[in-house]
Motif scaffolding. Structure first.
Motif, PDB file in Angstrom:
ATOM      1  N   ASP A 179       5.108   5.541  -5.524  1.00 32.93           N
ATOM      2  CA  ASP A 179       5.122   5.565  -7.100  1.00 32.93           C
ATOM      3  C   ASP A 179       6.401   5.119  -7.850  1.00 32.93           C
ATOM      4  O   ASP A 179       6.407   4.872  -8.948  1.00 32.93           O
ATOM      5  CB  ASP A 179       4.793   7.129  -7.640  1.00 32.93           C
ATOM      6  N   LYS A 180       7.762   5.213  -7.065  1.00 33.70           N
ATOM      7  CA  LYS A 180       8.832   5.072  -7.667  1.00 33.70           C
ATOM      8  C   LYS A 180       8.974   3.460  -8.042  1.00 33.70           C
ATOM      9  O   LYS A 180       9.908   3.014  -8.593  1.00 33.70           O
ATOM     10  CB  LYS A 180      10.116   5.521  -6.350  1.00 33.70           C
ATOM     11  N   VAL A 181       7.975   2.820  -7.270  1.00 34.40           N
ATOM     12  CA  VAL A 181       8.194   1.220  -7.468  1.00 34.40           C
ATOM     13  C   VAL A 181       7.157   0.589  -8.263  1.00 34.40           C
ATOM     14  O   VAL A 181       7.290  -0.728  -8.585  1.00 34.40           O
ATOM     15  CB  VAL A 181       8.563   0.498  -6.110  1.00 34.40           C
ATOM     16  N   ILE A 182       6.250   1.313  -8.790  1.00 37.35           N
ATOM     17  CA  ILE A 182       5.326   0.860  -9.398  1.00 37.35           C
ATOM     18  C   ILE A 182       5.823   0.471 -10.710  1.00 37.35           C
ATOM     19  O   ILE A 182       6.606   1.138 -11.306  1.00 37.35           O
ATOM     20  CB  ILE A 182       4.227   1.919  -9.822  1.00 37.35           C
ATOM     21  N   GLN A 183       5.501  -0.985 -11.136  1.00 39.88           N
ATOM     22  CA  GLN A 183       5.687  -1.439 -12.423  1.00 39.88           C
ATOM     23  C   GLN A 183       4.678  -2.433 -13.187  1.00 39.88           C
ATOM     24  O   GLN A 183       4.227  -2.998 -12.103  1.00 39.88           O
ATOM     25  CB  GLN A 183       7.142  -2.025 -12.205  1.00 39.88           C
ATOM     26  N   VAL A 226       2.760  -4.451  -4.038  1.00 43.12           N
ATOM     27  CA  VAL A 226       3.706  -3.606  -3.442  1.00 43.12           C
ATOM     28  C   VAL A 226       3.333  -3.482  -1.970  1.00 43.12           C
ATOM     29  O   VAL A 226       2.519  -3.437  -1.383  1.00 43.12           O
ATOM     30  CB  VAL A 226       3.328  -2.178  -4.055  1.00 43.12           C
ATOM     31  N   THR A 227       4.486  -3.709  -1.384  1.00 43.31           N
ATOM     32  CA  THR A 227       4.493  -3.466   0.277  1.00 43.31           C
ATOM     33  C   THR A 227       5.165  -2.224   0.602  1.00 43.31           C
ATOM     34  O   THR A 227       6.217  -2.006   0.034  1.00 43.31           O
ATOM     35  CB  THR A 227       5.168  -4.737   0.958  1.00 43.31           C
ATOM     36  N   THR A 228       4.472  -1.614   1.567  1.00 44.32           N
ATOM     37  CA  THR A 228       5.114  -0.431   1.973  1.00 44.32           C
ATOM     38  C   THR A 228       5.402  -0.629   3.744  1.00 44.32           C
ATOM     39  O   THR A 228       4.458  -0.882   4.431  1.00 44.32           O
ATOM     40  CB  THR A 228       4.133   0.717   1.765  1.00 44.32           C
ATOM     41  N   THR A 272       7.247  -6.558  -6.420  1.00 43.54           N
ATOM     42  CA  THR A 272       7.747  -7.810  -6.944  1.00 43.54           C
ATOM     43  C   THR A 272       6.484  -8.290  -7.646  1.00 43.54           C
ATOM     44  O   THR A 272       5.341  -8.138  -7.506  1.00 43.54           O
ATOM     45  CB  THR A 272       8.077  -8.733  -5.834  1.00 43.54           C
ATOM     46  N   PRO A 273       6.780  -9.445  -8.569  1.00 42.33           N
ATOM     47  CA  PRO A 273       5.800 -10.089  -9.234  1.00 42.33           C
ATOM     48  C   PRO A 273       4.872 -10.822  -8.213  1.00 42.33           C
ATOM     49  O   PRO A 273       3.554 -11.003  -8.584  1.00 42.33           O
ATOM     50  CB  PRO A 273       6.543 -10.901 -10.067  1.00 42.33           C
ATOM     51  N   HIS A 274       5.308 -11.270  -6.979  1.00 48.94           N
ATOM     52  CA  HIS A 274       4.259 -11.903  -6.125  1.00 48.94           C
ATOM     53  C   HIS A 274       4.469 -11.552  -4.785  1.00 48.94           C
ATOM     54  O   HIS A 274       5.304 -10.822  -4.106  1.00 48.94           O
ATOM     55  CB  HIS A 274       4.859 -13.615  -5.994  1.00 48.94           C
ATOM     56  N   ALA A 279       7.342  -9.502  -1.965  1.00 46.39           N
ATOM     57  CA  ALA A 279       7.343  -8.261  -1.372  1.00 46.39           C
ATOM     58  C   ALA A 279       7.281  -7.834  -0.021  1.00 46.39           C
ATOM     59  O   ALA A 279       8.290  -7.335   0.495  1.00 46.39           O
ATOM     60  CB  ALA A 279       5.984  -7.758  -1.818  1.00 46.39           C
ATOM     61  N   TYR A 280       6.733  -8.768   0.805  1.00 45.57           N
ATOM     62  CA  TYR A 280       6.853  -8.840   2.266  1.00 45.57           C
ATOM     63  C   TYR A 280       8.276  -9.045   2.921  1.00 45.57           C
ATOM     64  O   TYR A 280       8.690  -8.559   3.458  1.00 45.57           O
ATOM     65  CB  TYR A 280       5.727 -10.024   2.840  1.00 45.57           C
TER      66      TYR A 280
END
Length: 154
Positions: free
Chosen positions: A17-21, A27-29, A97-99, A103-104
């Protein structure tokens, strides 16, 4: 706080949730867990310790490095310390990231940098022994198997 050292189980969703934009298309985790077998040895449990104030500063540094290298990225990292059992979550890294390719790449960069520069050590407990592990420990010998806060420079 996007960068934390905690003693309780990590809430994975709260890190994400802290990186959602709105600008992020990906979003990679990364979720690092305690595994049972390492090089043929059966692990019973791990003990993680950290020089906490320095560890948080280094996690923040990694986040800044990522944000400079991958434009539009947002990072959150939480690492747990204390006794962890098999399958417990030790670290969660979330990067948006945008793409997706960025993110990976940024997420992998984060875990590799954690192992390089963050003062966190683990003591592996096996059926037939125990040992402190960590990149920082492989280059310097410490009397207790890991450094005390006085051994580290801010």
């Amino acid at each position: 706080m996007n960068y934390e050292i905690v003693k309780e189980p990590i809430d994975i969703q709260s890190v994400i949730d802290k990186v959602i934009q709105r600008e992020a298309g990906a979003v990679t985790t990364f979720i690092g867990t305690v595994r049972e077998l390492t090089d043929g040895k059966k692990t019973l449990f791990l003990i993680y310790e950290a020089y906490e104030t320095m560890a948080v500063k280094k996690l923040e540094q990694i986040g800044k490095e990522i944000e400079e290298r991958w434009q539009g990225s947002k990072v959150a990292i939480t690492h747990r310390i204390g006794r962890l059992e098999i399958t417990d979550v030790a670290v969660v890294i979330a990067v948006s990231t945008p793409h997706r390719a960025d993110a990976y790449e940024a997420n992998r960069y984060a875990i590799e940098r954690i192992k390089e520069i963050v003062p966190i050590w683990k003591k592996e407990h096996w059926e037939n022994g125990e040992k402190w592990m960590g990149n920082q420990l492989e280059t310097v010998e410490y009397p207790n198997g890991r450094p005390e806060e006085s051994d580290l420079n801010e």
